[in-house]
Design a protein around this motif. Structure first.
Motif, PDB file in Angstrom:
ATOM      1  N   SER A  27       0.855  -1.188   0.000  1.00 33.54           N
ATOM      2  CA  SER A  27       0.000   0.000   0.000  1.00 33.54           C
ATOM      3  C   SER A  27       0.892   1.240   0.000  1.00 33.54           C
ATOM      4  CB  SER A  27      -0.939  -0.005   1.198  1.00 33.54           C
ATOM      5  OG  SER A  27      -0.211   0.043   2.403  1.00 33.54           O
ATOM      6  N   HIS A  28       0.491   2.249  -0.748  1.00 32.18           N
ATOM      7  CA  HIS A  28       1.244   3.497  -0.868  1.00 32.18           C
ATOM      8  C   HIS A  28       0.309   4.657  -0.569  1.00 32.18           C
ATOM      9  CE1 HIS A  28       4.504   1.370  -2.888  1.00 32.18           C
ATOM     10  NE2 HIS A  28       3.566   0.741  -3.568  1.00 32.18           N
ATOM     11  N   HIS A  29       0.833   5.648   0.110  1.00 32.85           N
ATOM     12  CA  HIS A  29       0.036   6.827   0.439  1.00 32.85           C
ATOM     13  C   HIS A  29       0.852   8.087   0.232  1.00 32.85           C
ATOM     14  CE1 HIS A  29      -1.923   3.579   2.618  1.00 32.85           C
ATOM     15  NE2 HIS A  29      -3.029   4.293   2.505  1.00 32.85           N
ATOM     16  N   ARG A  30       0.196   9.123  -0.257  1.00 32.32           N
ATOM     17  CA  ARG A  30       0.780  10.468  -0.320  1.00 32.32           C
ATOM     18  C   ARG A  30       0.275  11.224   0.890  1.00 32.32           C
ATOM     19  NH1 ARG A  30      -1.349  10.381  -5.728  1.00 32.32           N
ATOM     20  NH2 ARG A  30       0.338   9.921  -7.159  1.00 32.32           N
ATOM     21  N   VAL A  31       1.172  12.007   1.470  1.00 37.87           N
ATOM     22  CA  VAL A  31       0.776  12.835   2.602  1.00 37.87           C
ATOM     23  C   VAL A  31       1.303  14.243   2.365  1.00 37.87           C
ATOM     24  CG1 VAL A  31       0.930  13.171   5.096  1.00 37.87           C
ATOM     25  CG2 VAL A  31       0.888  10.858   4.166  1.00 37.87           C
ATOM     26  N   ASN A  32       0.407  15.223   2.354  1.00 38.34           N
ATOM     27  CA  ASN A  32       0.812  16.613   2.195  1.00 38.34           C
ATOM     28  C   ASN A  32       1.094  17.179   3.580  1.00 38.34           C
ATOM     29  OD1 ASN A  32       1.241  19.210   1.451  1.00 38.34           O
ATOM     30  ND2 ASN A  32      -0.846  19.606   0.761  1.00 38.34           N
ATOM     31  N   ARG A  33       2.344  17.478   3.852  1.00 41.27           N
ATOM     32  CA  ARG A  33       2.724  17.999   5.163  1.00 41.27           C
ATOM     33  C   ARG A  33       3.194  19.444   5.096  1.00 41.27           C
ATOM     34  NH1 ARG A  33       2.734  14.437   9.184  1.00 41.27           N
ATOM     35  NH2 ARG A  33       2.694  12.261   8.621  1.00 41.27           N
ATOM     36  N   ARG A  34       3.040  20.058   3.951  1.00 40.00           N
ATOM     37  CA  ARG A  34       3.527  21.422   3.803  1.00 40.00           C
ATOM     38  C   ARG A  34       2.433  22.297   3.219  1.00 40.00           C
ATOM     39  NH1 ARG A  34       7.986  18.275   1.601  1.00 40.00           N
ATOM     40  NH2 ARG A  34       9.548  18.132   3.225  1.00 40.00           N
ATOM     41  N   ALA A  35       2.330  23.468   3.707  1.00 41.87           N
ATOM     42  CA  ALA A  35       1.288  24.384   3.243  1.00 41.87           C
ATOM     43  C   ALA A  35       1.494  24.804   1.788  1.00 41.87           C
ATOM     44  CB  ALA A  35       1.253  25.621   4.135  1.00 41.87           C
ATOM     45  N   ASN A  36       2.744  24.725   1.288  1.00 39.29           N
ATOM     46  CA  ASN A  36       3.020  25.171  -0.077  1.00 39.29           C
ATOM     47  C   ASN A  36       2.715  24.105  -1.124  1.00 39.29           C
ATOM     48  OD1 ASN A  36       5.105  23.371   0.189  1.00 39.29           O
ATOM     49  ND2 ASN A  36       6.738  24.878   0.021  1.00 39.29           N
ATOM     50  N   GLY A  37       2.194  22.949  -0.731  1.00 40.92           N
ATOM     51  CA  GLY A  37       1.816  21.933  -1.694  1.00 40.92           C
ATOM     52  C   GLY A  37       2.885  20.891  -1.969  1.00 40.92           C
ATOM     53  N   ASP A  38       4.120  21.093  -1.437  1.00 39.87           N
ATOM     54  CA  ASP A  38       5.116  20.026  -1.566  1.00 39.87           C
ATOM     55  C   ASP A  38       4.563  18.803  -0.860  1.00 39.87           C
ATOM     56  OD1 ASP A  38       6.736  21.796  -2.824  1.00 39.87           O
ATOM     57  OD2 ASP A  38       8.240  21.915  -1.251  1.00 39.87           O
TER      58      ASP A  38
END
Length: 107
Positions: free
Chosen positions: A73-84
């Motif tokens: 299983s793979h997940h993306r996690v946005n941890r930055r307000a700038n979209g990185d």
């Protein structure tokens, strides 16, 4: 865009066009002249790189490896307000969880 800290599942999907482009580039490699020194003294061994290139062109099965990778299983996690984004590959086979974290700006 996904919300902050909210995991979003994804699968690795490389298009045929990208793989065709890779094969085309590999088939057109312009090799440097071999140097006179010992192998690996000035970088990667030229015969070794030719072997790697030949393997990628004639034997490596991208689709088979893509299927194996997508078995996790793979997940993306946005941890930055700038979209990185941080990408996390989270294995669910019970032995261990592996986290691969990288960030980049989306163009």
């Amino acid at each position: 865009m996904i919300s902050m800290n909210q995991p979003e599942p994804f699968k690795l999907e490389v298009s045929d066009a990208v793989l065709d482009d890779l094969r085309d580039r590999l088939s057109k490699v312009r090799w440097p002249q071999a140097h006179d020194g010992p192998a690996w003294a000035l970088g990667t061994s030229l015969p070794f790189m030719k072997t790697v290139r030949d393997y990628w062109l004639g034997h490596y099965d991208w689709r088979e490896n893509e299927k194996w990778i997508n078995g996790f299983s793979h997940h993306r996690v946005n941890r930055r307000a700038n979209g990185d984004r941080d990408r996390r590959a989270i294995g669910d086979q019970g032995l261990m969880r592996a986290y691969a974290v990288a960030g980049w700006r989306r163009a």
